[in-house]
Structure formats: structure tokens, C-alpha cells
Design a protein around this motif. Structure first.
Motif, PDB file in Angstrom:
ATOM      1  N   ARG A  96       2.294  73.065-101.138  1.00 25.84           N
ATOM      2  CA  ARG A  96       2.319  72.522-102.493  1.00 25.84           C
ATOM      3  C   ARG A  96       2.062  73.456-103.678  1.00 25.84           C
ATOM      4  O   ARG A  96       2.582  73.195-104.878  1.00 25.84           O
ATOM      5  N   GLU A  97       1.458  74.375-103.403  1.00 26.67           N
ATOM      6  CA  GLU A  97       1.182  75.423-104.544  1.00 26.67           C
ATOM      7  C   GLU A  97       2.186  76.294-104.601  1.00 26.67           C
ATOM      8  O   GLU A  97       2.824  76.644-105.660  1.00 26.67           O
ATOM      9  N   PHE A  98       2.797  76.699-103.741  1.00 26.70           N
ATOM     10  CA  PHE A  98       3.923  77.599-103.668  1.00 26.70           C
ATOM     11  C   PHE A  98       5.254  77.299-102.954  1.00 26.70           C
ATOM     12  O   PHE A  98       5.391  77.866-101.535  1.00 26.70           O
ATOM     13  N   PRO A  99       5.957  76.152-103.353  1.00 16.22           N
ATOM     14  CA  PRO A  99       6.815  75.530-102.520  1.00 16.22           C
ATOM     15  C   PRO A  99       7.864  76.529-102.207  1.00 16.22           C
ATOM     16  O   PRO A  99       8.663  76.316-100.988  1.00 16.22           O
ATOM     17  N   ASP A 100       8.513  77.538-102.884  1.00 15.38           N
ATOM     18  CA  ASP A 100       9.293  78.492-102.491  1.00 15.38           C
ATOM     19  C   ASP A 100       9.016  79.240-101.217  1.00 15.38           C
ATOM     20  O   ASP A 100      10.002  79.793-100.563  1.00 15.38           O
ATOM     21  N   TRP A 101       7.755  79.352-100.942  1.00 19.81           N
ATOM     22  CA  TRP A 101       7.368  80.138 -99.853  1.00 19.81           C
ATOM     23  C   TRP A 101       7.539  79.531 -98.580  1.00 19.81           C
ATOM     24  O   TRP A 101       7.390  80.103 -97.570  1.00 19.81           O
ATOM     25  N   PHE A 102       7.550  78.337 -98.665  1.00 17.38           N
ATOM     26  CA  PHE A 102       7.441  77.317 -97.394  1.00 17.38           C
ATOM     27  C   PHE A 102       8.580  76.492 -97.172  1.00 17.38           C
ATOM     28  O   PHE A 102       8.399  75.467 -96.068  1.00 17.38           O
ATOM     29  N   GLU A 103       9.560  76.557 -97.817  1.00 17.19           N
ATOM     30  CA  GLU A 103      10.527  75.528 -97.805  1.00 17.19           C
ATOM     31  C   GLU A 103      11.474  75.531 -96.579  1.00 17.19           C
ATOM     32  O   GLU A 103      11.828  74.635 -96.103  1.00 17.19           O
ATOM     33  N   ASP A 104      11.524  76.757 -95.963  1.00 16.61           N
ATOM     34  CA  ASP A 104      12.145  76.975 -94.754  1.00 16.61           C
ATOM     35  C   ASP A 104      11.168  77.636 -93.626  1.00 16.61           C
ATOM     36  O   ASP A 104      11.687  78.117 -92.656  1.00 16.61           O
ATOM     37  N   GLN A 105       9.944  77.779 -93.905  1.00 16.87           N
ATOM     38  CA  GLN A 105       8.851  78.255 -93.047  1.00 16.87           C
ATOM     39  C   GLN A 105       7.824  77.466 -92.648  1.00 16.87           C
ATOM     40  O   GLN A 105       7.397  76.504 -93.533  1.00 16.87           O
ATOM     41  N   ALA A 106       7.387  77.433 -91.513  1.00 16.02           N
ATOM     42  CA  ALA A 106       6.283  76.565 -90.875  1.00 16.02           C
ATOM     43  C   ALA A 106       5.427  77.373 -90.163  1.00 16.02           C
ATOM     44  O   ALA A 106       5.713  78.571 -89.688  1.00 16.02           O
ATOM     45  N   GLU A 119       0.819  96.920-102.333  1.00 18.19           N
ATOM     46  CA  GLU A 119       0.623  96.328-103.630  1.00 18.19           C
ATOM     47  C   GLU A 119       1.485  95.126-103.925  1.00 18.19           C
ATOM     48  O   GLU A 119       0.880  94.038-104.237  1.00 18.19           O
ATOM     49  N   ARG A 120       2.661  95.185-103.703  1.00 19.18           N
ATOM     50  CA  ARG A 120       3.379  94.067-104.103  1.00 19.18           C
ATOM     51  C   ARG A 120       3.283  92.906-103.218  1.00 19.18           C
ATOM     52  O   ARG A 120       3.887  91.689-103.297  1.00 19.18           O
ATOM     53  N   GLU A 121       2.673  92.773-102.097  1.00 23.12           N
ATOM     54  CA  GLU A 121       2.406  91.761-101.060  1.00 23.12           C
ATOM     55  C   GLU A 121       0.869  91.016-101.372  1.00 23.12           C
ATOM     56  O   GLU A 121       0.529  90.331-100.615  1.00 23.12           O
ATOM     57  N   ARG A 122       0.271  91.559-102.375  1.00 19.93           N
ATOM     58  CA  ARG A 122      -1.025  91.042-102.489  1.00 19.93           C
ATOM     59  C   ARG A 122      -0.996  89.591-103.166  1.00 19.93           C
ATOM     60  O   ARG A 122      -1.973  88.853-102.870  1.00 19.93           O
ATOM     61  N   VAL A 123       0.038  89.437-103.971  1.00 25.01           N
ATOM     62  CA  VAL A 123      -0.070  88.163-104.557  1.00 25.01           C
ATOM     63  C   VAL A 123       1.538  87.499-104.368  1.00 25.01           C
ATOM     64  O   VAL A 123       2.396  88.354-104.104  1.00 25.01           O
ATOM     65  N   ARG A 124       1.613  86.220-104.529  1.00 21.43           N
ATOM     66  CA  ARG A 124       2.814  85.817-104.207  1.00 21.43           C
ATOM     67  C   ARG A 124       3.689  85.561-105.304  1.00 21.43           C
ATOM     68  O   ARG A 124       3.157  84.940-106.442  1.00 21.43           O
ATOM     69  N   ASN A 125       4.810  86.290-105.608  1.00 15.58           N
ATOM     70  CA  ASN A 125       5.668  86.014-106.928  1.00 15.58           C
ATOM     71  C   ASN A 125       6.604  85.116-106.538  1.00 15.58           C
ATOM     72  O   ASN A 125       6.873  84.322-105.210  1.00 15.58           O
ATOM     73  N   ARG A 126       7.242  84.679-107.803  1.00 13.99           N
ATOM     74  CA  ARG A 126       8.200  83.553-107.585  1.00 13.99           C
ATOM     75  C   ARG A 126       9.315  84.060-107.028  1.00 13.99           C
ATOM     76  O   ARG A 126      10.463  83.090-106.724  1.00 13.99           O
ATOM     77  N   ASN A 127       9.569  85.484-106.839  1.00  9.44           N
ATOM     78  CA  ASN A 127      10.865  86.094-106.345  1.00  9.44           C
ATOM     79  C   ASN A 127      10.734  85.905-104.775  1.00  9.44           C
ATOM     80  O   ASN A 127      10.050  86.748-104.305  1.00  9.44           O
ATOM     81  N   VAL A 128      11.718  84.786-104.354  1.00  9.92           N
ATOM     82  CA  VAL A 128      11.551  84.666-103.045  1.00  9.92           C
ATOM     83  C   VAL A 128      12.119  85.729-102.119  1.00  9.92           C
ATOM     84  O   VAL A 128      11.573  85.890-101.142  1.00  9.92           O
ATOM     85  N   THR A 129      12.792  86.636-102.777  1.00 12.78           N
ATOM     86  CA  THR A 129      13.480  87.737-102.073  1.00 12.78           C
ATOM     87  C   THR A 129      12.322  88.610-101.634  1.00 12.78           C
ATOM     88  O   THR A 129      12.586  89.553-100.817  1.00 12.78           O
ATOM     89  N   GLY A 130      11.231  88.518-102.299  1.00 11.57           N
ATOM     90  CA  GLY A 130      10.031  89.586-102.142  1.00 11.57           C
ATOM     91  C   GLY A 130       9.355  89.188-101.055  1.00 11.57           C
ATOM     92  O   GLY A 130       8.207  89.769-100.605  1.00 11.57           O
ATOM     93  N   ARG A 131       9.676  88.084-100.321  1.00 15.69           N
ATOM     94  CA  ARG A 131       8.976  87.669 -99.162  1.00 15.69           C
ATOM     95  C   ARG A 131       9.193  88.878 -97.996  1.00 15.69           C
ATOM     96  O   ARG A 131      10.513  89.123 -97.483  1.00 15.69           O
TER      97      ARG A 131
END
Lengths: 888, 112
Positions: free
Chosen positions: A327-337, A283-295
Motif C-alpha cells: 500500500r505504501e510502495f505500490p511500485d515495488w510490489f506490483e509484480d512481486q509477492a 547505501e542505495r538500497e537502504r531506502v526505497r526510491n521511486r525509481n523502480v529500476t533501482g530494485r
């Protein structure tokens, strides 16, 4: 018509044909009447000798069709060559031994390496499979081997937007698949996979069907495919398994099919998969939340390229999609490629360097063997030049002479090849038996004929070139003069120089390989003699894992209390046994198991906190633990029975903690903060390499289990002497006390062996390569010196007639051998020095330019070479001058 | 027997086959010859050697052959039957006599 009848009708002469057919028919009927088997196979087997015998006798009688002129007399050549090889058994033996070792052992080693490391993935069209994952940009290395897992939302966006893949699938490792029915509880190796994974890997079930995307929904996901191995092991290969249920901790599943044998995913897993259940996006991985620790990076993804799409194109496309997401979710990709690589590369990536090293070594062996063959053929050609001159003088064409040499070298290589195949299949058997069991794909090791063919081709080509060289020179010289000067004929300086050069090359390559073997052996010796800081002998361990899925905190606490009580009772019971010296329990990673747990530590005297560095490994232990594994006490005291839950919180640390956080000052009595509680350091113990000898010492803290409760852990029993039997008893008593909890038992010594297994395997391979190299090189030195002596018999005779002492003659031969070896050694050592960088990564406790290894190799090789040269030297010293001079 | 060239000498195999042909006056063909030799001596000759030997004896003129009647049990195929020629008889005697004479000769004792 059967094959036998056809053969008789075709090949038996007319006057015999009908009666032979009738005779065989009659015999066949008679056998039938006697009730014995006599089918068409029997007929063929009975007919064959008749066909051969009568066919051959006719062949002899009738005028044989002439072979085309260039090949007439090949049979004669073969007969002459066989006679020649038999008449010089020394030469033949040396050549065959060299070929056997050079081709056989290299093939054996390569076969093993190929099966373990190189073999293609066991999936259809595996070349079009790519691993798709994320990779941390903070990591310094970006290589196929480090393609990581994908976060579920990213995976889904890739899946939706991509156009390069035919299909894409993913799986996560699943927990909570513990079966508790039947005999022993078992923690199954389970994954939850998308239905598309079966499409990607083109998996067809061995039984039943597969699940579909319709089952990737919560509530409909209670279906599983079971592994072939599990089906056989736990369900006795029940053909009616489909439709039955499998009850595990996380629920009851309907079995819908059986996976094909050997299925495993991800490919790095060495243990086959037991269970595959549908993957449902949490459930909690269906949408990207702003809470980066949820990755949550959990999905191992793989895809199949569309025809015509390259890995690079796929990589570019996924990178483009990812850039859009970033571009849409910068928090999710600042240190990931994103990362896309050929799947095979991600699997063998880590062992690539090692592979190249081994291949290089094998290539060297082959080179040495070829140099040796070249040398032998050159020497033989020189020795035979008189014979060739005579034949040329009698009118033999160059082609005839060349052909006889070709035939001889082919014959010789053929002989060597037969021996090499035998040696290789024997070698594969030995290697397979001596390899540790945890090396993957061990069962698939087989003789690799491709390598054998390549090696054989190299040997044949070398043999031909070097054998032909002397024959082809024949057109130039004045035959009559050569014959007259027969005794010295063929002693051409140029050829001798070439042979010496070959010996130098051989010695150099052997030196290189021996240095490598020495370094690896030394590494292993240092590794196993490494002070672990504990005594693994006679210690049996039993890990208890009551993995409880989906239970409330209260239930968890209750289970923990209950387990603790049972474990205490077990410890009490075992402590009383006569064969037991000490018992204890540890949680947070059994020693040498490769598991550990870290926690931050705050030291008041050293307040600055850096997450990277200020970490300790923590272990919760019962009072006897440090006694059981025999960790020496340096200061203060061990954890005692009175360090109970109510008593002041205490901790025992190792010397590394003192070195790192206290600058060596005595910390006993100081408070440190571990896991949000201040604890008094009451003792300091020695460092332990709990994660194996190769891992650097870490700071460690031991906490009383009573003050830091945990669930599950490992029981350790130190037996007074022999541990045989204790393991089974411990296991049985844990199973009795904790029914339904999976237990994994072993001994510490066994754990240590498992940890050092791959090193032992590597050392075995490299050691073997080194020994073979030296053997061949020594044989080469012997061969060259022996021929040199033979050729210089007349010269030596003259010297001795003029008063040279036998000792002087020995010195002459040995001096020449030493000179060649010295040059070879120097080149080899220089090469080893230059190549040091490529092996450094595989060594332990020794540098790649270790002077003692270099020294030992030089001495050993030189000594072996001198021994090899001593035999011909002795022969030279016994030359009878009169006979030597009279000989020609 | 000075008239014997080494072409006339008989090998063991040839002698065995010739004797078998003599022992089977009415029905000597490859199968019965092989059976005869096996039942009397225990030696099971290979099928190939029986045929080759017969072929060779035929060419040397020591046996004569003719085709028999085809029978059903042989799948309608005829037998090739053999009988010994006078030359074959002579060769057999000659070979036996040569061996006997060699056997009777005593080695010359050397002086001590």
C-alpha cells in the motif's frame, strides 16, 4: 571385575570355575612377562571359548528346561527346513536370487537417491527452517523451488515487523574475493551474510569466533570467517589462523574464525563456501526510491520458526506485512509477492517429480519380487501338500504344520537378506563410482538400512502368507481321499489360476519398467548423438577472469588494453606450436560452459521490436574461432584478421537468425543494429547448441573481438591429436603471461560430459531398474513353468503314451507361457501408455508413447520369457512315459 | 577287544589329552596339558576343547582330578590337576590296538 572374569564366574560349572580363573590368570601373567599384550580384552577373548564349551557341555548333561509347548521342536523344524532347502537347490537358488535382486538392488538405488536428493539439510533442527523470499507474480509457476531473492529494504521491513520467526538471516553471493598471493590465483566462493544467519542455522565455528551485528557496518566489516576446506587447502590447517589476514581484490580482511566442515549456503550450492564476510546494506538500497529500476533482489533469506508456529502461519504473516508495504510502495510490489516455504522443499523441490518416479519404479521392483516369492511359495506349498497331508494324518496339528512352513520361509528370507545386503553394498559402491563428480553430496552415499528393512518385511510377509495358505487349507479336505489321489493332489485349479495371475502381474510390471528404461536410454542416446554443430574433440579451453573490483573506468580500460595485448601474444605463441592446429579466443560465454550473453537485435527489414523475442546471443571472437570449434560456413565469409577496430563493423550470424529475422532470405550485406551500432552481416554459419544438447537453438551473432572489446574470455586451442598434456601446458603459459589472474581450464569434451552428467546418472538408475525387473520377471516365468511341468509330468506321460510328439509337448508348455506373457505384456503396455504423462518431462527427443520403444520392449521381454520357458519345455519333452506313469 | 562298546572308544583329541596327562605325571592341568601338546606336536588346541575334553574324560572315569594348592602367580586360585586312571590306560591301549589291527589288514584283491 572384567567382563571375562564375570562370564567365567557366572557360566562355568562350579567344579571348573576356580581352576579356569586360575589358568587364565596364569597365562595372562606369562604373556605379560613375555612383553605381549594381555589386557581385559585378551582375557575375554580367551575366556569366551572356555565358557561356551563348558557351559554347553553342562547344558547337555543337565535336564533342559522344556520350551513352552507351542515352541517345542522349533530347532527340529529349523533342521528339517534346512534339509528341505538343501534337497531342492533349484527352488532355494531361485528364491534367493529373486530376494537378492529385489531387495538388494532396490536398496542400493534408493540409498543413492536418498543421499543425493532426499537427505535432510545438514543443519540442526532443519525441520523448523523456512526459506523466505520474493516470487515474481508474472511467472506462471509458484512452487517452493522458485522462491527468489529478497530486496534489501523488504528484508529489513520483514525482519522488523515479523513475530513468527525465532531468527532470520540472509546472505548475498559476493564478488571480488580473488586471492593473488602464493601459488595460483584463485577466485574464492564467497558470501556476505548477516550475523543472524549463524543463529538461524545454529552454526558454531570450528575455530575462533563469529562476527556480530556490530560488524555489519561499513568500515568495520573487514572481518571474515573462512571455510574449513579453504583453511586446509590454503592455510595448511594452521591452528593459529585466527587473527591473520586474507588479502583479496576487494580488500584485506582479518580472519576471525573457521567455519565447520561442509558448511554451504544457499543449500543448492554444490561447492563449499570459502569465505563469509559481514553483509552491509548498500547505501542505495537502504531506502526505497521511486525509481523502480533501482530494485535489487539479492538477498537469500532463511528463518527459523518459533516453536509451535507452522509454515502456513509464517507465510500468512509475511504476506500481511508485504500487503502493508504494497500500500505504501505500490511500485515495488506490483509484480512481486512474498513466498515462505519449508527450506527443504525449496532445495529438493525441482527433483521431486523425478524422485517420485524412481520411488514408483523401485516399488514396482519390490512388487515383482513379492509376486515372485508368492509364486514360488505357492508352488512349493502345492508340491509339499502330500507331505503335509501325511503329517496331518499322523496327527500333526495345524499349528505344527503351519509353523514348519513359517520357519522355512523365514529361513529362506534370512538367506536372501544376507545376500541382499552384500548385493546392496556392492551396488552402492558401483553406483557411487559411476556417478559424475558434480552430483552433490556424493560422498555421503551409504547403504540405507531402513529401506532394506521395509523391503525385507514385505518379502517376509508375502512369503508367510503364500506359504501358509496351503497349510491352512488342510482343515477342510478329507485327508484319506487326498492321500489316495496323491498323484494329482494339490493340483487345485484355483491355486493354479492364482499363480498364473501372479505371473501376469509380474510381466506387466516388468513391461512398465522396461518401457521406462527404454525411453530413458533412448533419450540419452539421442542426446549424446545430437548434432551440436561443433566438434568438441581435441579442444582445450582456458577461461581467464581478471575480475577487477572497484576500479575507475580509466583503469578498467587500461587493464582491458593490457589483457588484450597479452591474449594476442598468447594466441601468437600457441599458433606456432607444432601440436596445435588452430587457436582463438572468445568472450561472452565459452561453448558448452552454460554461460551466454544476450543483446537486442534490430533488423531494418523487420522493424517491430519486441524485447522478449528480438534477442541474440552475442560472442566476441578472434578470427580463428569458427575454425577452432569447426562451425560450418553456409554463406559469405568468416570473421577475418582485417576486421579491425578501424574497419567497417561486421557481424556473422547463424542460420537461426536467418530463419527468425529474415524469413530465410539471404541476409549477407544487410545492416543490423546490435549494441547501438549498425553492423554489416558478412557471413552465415551453422547453428550451434552452445548451451548443451538439450537447449533449443538460439539466434547467435559473432562479432570481431577487435570491434567489440571485452575483458577476459576463453582461449581455445585445437590440438592436432591428443589433448593430454596440452591443458596443463596452456594453463601454465596463461599463468605465466597473466600472473595474478585466475584461470579455469578444461576440455570441450569434459564440458559436454558435465552438461550431460545428470542425464547419464538418471539413465543409469532407470536402466538398472529395468534390467533388474526383467531378470526377476524372467526368473518368475521360469519358476512357474518349471513347476507346472513337474506337476504335470504324469499328464504329459499319458499324452506321450497316447502318441503325442515331443514337439507337441514343447508347444504345449511354450503355448501356455506365451499366453501368460501376452496378457502381461498387454497390461504392461496399457499401463505404460496411461502413465506416459508422468515421464514426458524427463525425456529428450522421444515421446513417452514412442512406438519403437514399446515394440522393442515387447519383443525383448517376450523373447526372454520364451527362453525362460524353453528350459522346462525341453524337460517336458524328455519325459519318459513309462516312468512317469509308474512313478506313483 | 570285543568288550569295547563305542562309548569306550577314544577320539583323537581325547587320546592327545590322555597322553599329555601321562607325560606330565606331577603337574597335569589345563595350561600345562595344552603347552605339552603344542610343544610336542605343534598343534595349538583351542582352550575350550582342552577343558571340554578333560571334562568328558573325567565323566568317563578315564582321568581323576583334585584341586591343588592356590598360588600367588595364579591370583590365589587353585589348579585342577589330573592323572590317568587304569581305565584310561586301558582305553588308550585299546584305541591304539584297534587302529593297529585295522592298519595291518590287507584289502582283499578282486579277481581280474
Amino acid at each position: 571385575m572384567t567382563a571375562g572374569r564375570w562370564l567365567v564366574a557366572r557360566l562355568v560349572p562350579a567344579e571348573w570355575r576356580e581352576s579356569v580363573l586360575g589358568d587364565l590368570e596364569e597365562e595372562q601373567r606369562r604373556r605379560h612377562a613375555q612383553g605381549r599384550r594381555a589386557g581385559s580384552i585378551w582375557f575375554l577373548i580367551a575366556a569366551l571359548p572356555i565358557v561356551l564349551a563348558l557351559g554347553r557341555s553342562r547344558w547337555r548333561r543337565t535336564e533342559r528346561p522344556r520350551l513352552s509347548a507351542p515352541f517345542s521342536g522349533v530347532l527340529l523344524d529349523i533342521r528339517i527346513s534346512m534339509r528341505a532347502l538343501r534337497s531342492s537347490p533349484g527352488f532355494t537358488l531361485v528364491a534367493v536370487v529373486v530376494l537378492t535382486l529385489g531387495l538388494g538392488i532396490t536398496t542400493a538405488i534408493f540409498s543413492v537417491v536418498d543421499a543425493v536428493l532426499l537427505r535432510r539439510l545438514p543443519f540442526e533442527d532443519a525441520d523448523t527452517l523456512v526459506a523466505v523470499g520474493e516470487i515474481s507474480t508474472t511467472r506462471p509457476v509458484s512452487a517452493p523451488a522458485y522462491v527468489g531473492s529478497v530486496a534489501a529494504p523488504n528484508y529489513q521491513d520483514w525482519l522488523r515487523q515479523q513475530t513468527v520467526f525465532e531468527s532470520m538471516g540472509a546472505a548475498v553471493i559476493a564478488r571480488g574475493f580473488v586471492v593473488r598471493d602464493g601459488a595460483e590465483p584463485e577466485d574464492l566462493n564467497a558470501i556476505r551474510a548477516t550475523a543472524s544467519l549463524f543463529d538461524v542455522l545454529r552454526i558454531r565455528p570450528a575455530l575462533g569466533g563469529l562476527f556480530t551485528a556490530a560488524e555489519e557496518v561499513s568500515g568495520r566489516d573487514a572481518v571474515v570467517l573462512i571455510g574449513h576446506h579453504l583453511w586446509e587447502r590454503r592455510f595448511a590447517a594452521d591452528p593459529g589462523i585466527v587473527g591473520k589476514t586474507l588479502t583479496v581484490d576487494s580488500g584485506t580482511f582479518r580472519i576471525i574464525g573457521v567455519l565447520p566442515p561442509g558448511f554451504t549456503y544457499p543449500a543448492q550450492l554444490t561447492r563449499p563456501i570459502d569465505v563469509v564476510a559481514p553483509y552491509v546494506v548498500p547505501e542505495r538500497e537502504r531506502v526505497r526510491n521511486r525509481n523502480v529500476t533501482g530494485r535489487n533482489y539479492t538477498l537469500r533469506a532463511v528463518a527459523r520458526l518459533k516453536p509451535g508456529v507452522s509454515v502456513e502461519q509464517a507465510r500468512a504473516e509475511i504476506a500481511r506485512i508485504t500487503a502493508g508495504l504494497a500500500r505504501e510502495f505500490p511500485d515495488w510490489f506490483e509484480d512481486q509477492a512474498s513466498a515462505v516455504y519449508a527450506w527443504h522443499d525449496t532445495v529438493v523441490g525441482r527433483s521431486r517429480g523425478w524422485m517420485q518416479l524412481l520411488l514408483g519404479a523401485i516399488g514396482c521392483i519390490l512388487l515383482i519380487a513379492c509376486a515372485n516369492i508368492a509364486n514360488l511359495m505357492l508352488a512349493r506349498g502345492t508340491g509339499r501338500s502330500r507331505e503335509l497331508f501325511v503329517r496331518a494324518a499322523l496327527g500333526a496339528s495345524r499349528w505344527r504344520l503351519a509353523r514348519s512352513i513359517v520357519v522355512e520361509s523365514l529361513l529362506l528370507t534370512g538367506l536372501g537378506l544376507v545376500a541382499a545386503v552384500l548385493a546392496a553394498s556392492w551396488g552402492v559402491g558401483v553406483l557411487r563410482a559411476s556417478m559424475p563428480g558434480n552430483i552433490p553430496r556424493l560422498a555421503t552415499v551409504n547403504l540405507d538400512l531402513r529401506v532394506l528393512l521395509v523391503a525385507a518385511a514385505a518379502a517376509i510377509v508375502t512369503g508367510l502368507i503364500c506359504g501358509l495358505a496351503p497349510a491352512l487349507q488342510l482343515s477342510r479336505p478329507d485327508v484319506a481321499r487326498e492321500l489316495r489321489d496323491g498323484a494329482r493332489a494339490g493340483h487345485s485349479r484355483r491355486r493354479e489360476r492364482l499363480r498364473s495371475a501372479l505371473v501376469v502381474v509380474e510381466v506387466a510390471l516388468a513391461t512398465l519398467l522396461l518401457v521406462g528404461a527404454g525411453l530413458f536410454t533412448d533419450s540419452f542416446r539421442r542426446l549424446v548423438s545430437m548434432e551440436l554443430g561443433l566438434d568438441p574433440r581435441h579442444v582445450v579451453t582456458a577461461s581467464i577472469n581478471p575480475r577487477l573490483a572497484a576500479v575507475s573506468d580509466a583503469a578498467f580500460d587500461a587493464a582491458r588494453r593490457e589483457t588484450t595485448i597479452v591474449v594476442d601474444r598468447l594466441l601468437e605463441e600457441w599458433r606456432a606450436r607444432p601440436e596445435v592446429e588452430a587457436v582463438a579466443a572468445v568472450s561472452g560465454g565459452s561453448p558448452l560452459s552454460g554461460n551466454w550473453r544476450t543483446n537486442s537485435i534490430t533488423v531494418p527489414a523487420k522493424p517491430e521490436f519486441t524485447a522478449e523475442i528480438d534477442q541474440v546471443q552475442i560472442r566476441q571472437v578472434t578470427p580463428g574461432y569458427l575454425d577452432v570449434v569447426r562451425v560450418p560456413l553456409r554463406r559469405g565469409r568468416y570473421i577475418r584478421a582485417d576486421d579491425t577496430a578501424g574497419a567497417p563493423l561486421v557481424v556473422v550470424v547463424n542460420e537461426e537468425v536467418v530463419r527468425r529475422f529474415f524469413d530465410g532470405r539471404d541476409p549477407v550485406g544487410t545492416f543490423v543494429r546490435i549494441d547501438d551500432a549498425d553492423r554489416t552481416i558478412v557471413g552465415v554459419v551453422g547453428n550451434v547448441r552452445l548451451r548443451g544438447p538439450e537447449v533449443a537453438v538460439s539466434p547467435e551473432a559473432y562479432l570481431p573481438m577487435a570491434q567489440f572489446p571485452s575483458i577476459g574470455g576463453t582461449l581455445l586451442v585445437r590440438a592436432k591429436e591428443d589433448v593430454s598434456g596440452v591443458e596443463a601446458m596452456l594453463r601454465a603459459s596463461v599463468l605465466r603471461a597473466l600472473p595474478g589472474v585466475p584461470v579455469v581450464s578444461t576440455t570441450l569434451e569434459q564440458s559436454l560430459r558435465t552438461m550431460t552428467a545428470s542425464r547419464r546418472f538418471n539413465m543409469l538408475l532407470v536402466g538398472l531398474v529395468g534390467v533388474v525387473a526383467v531378470l526377476i520377471a524372467v526368473i518368475g516365468i521360469y519358476g512357474v513353468m518349471a513347476y507346472a511341468v513337474l506337476q504335470r509330468t504324469r499328464e504329459i506321460g499319458v499324452r506321450m503314451a497316447l502318441g503325442a510328439k515331443p514337439l507337441g509337448v514343447v508347444a504345449l508348455v511354450l503355448g501356455r507361457a506365451s499366453w501368460l506373457m501376452a496378457i502381461g505384456l498387454a497390461c504392461g503396455l496399457a499401463g505404460a501408455w496411461a502413465l506416459a504423462g508422468s515421464v514426458e518431462a524427463f525425456l529428450f527427443g522421444v515421446t513417452a508413447r514412442d512406438p519403437s520403444v514399446f515394440g522393442a520392449v515387447s519383443v525383448a521381454l517376450f523373447a526372454a520369457g520364451l527362453v525362460a520357458a524353453a528350459v522346462p519345455a525341453r524337460r517336458a519333452a524328455r519325459v519318459d512315459p513309462i516312468r512317469a506313469l509308474r512313478a506313483e | 577287544m570285543s568288550s569295547f562298546s563305542d562309548k569306550g572308544l577314544l577320539g583323537e583329541l581325547e587320546q592327545l589329552v590322555l597322553l599329555a596327562v601321562i607325560n606330565l605325571p606331577h603337574d597335569a592341568y589345563a595350561v600345562s596339558i595344552r603347552d605339552e601338546i603344542e610343544s610336542r606336536t605343534g598343534i595349538a588346541l583351542g582352550r575350550g576343547s582342552v577343558y571340554v575334553t578333560l571334562d568328558r574324560l573325567d565323566r568317563k572315569g578315564y582321568v581323576r582330578s583334585w584341586m591343588g594348592e592356590p598360588t600367588a602367580e595364579r591370583g590365589g586360585k587353585a589348579k585342577r590337576c589330573f592323572r590317568v586312571t587304569p581305565a584310561g590306560q586301558r582305553a588308550l591301549h585299546g584305541a591304539r590296538a584297534a587302529i593297529e589291527r585295522m592298519r595291518q589288514a590287507r584289502p582283499v584283491r578282486s579277481e581280474r
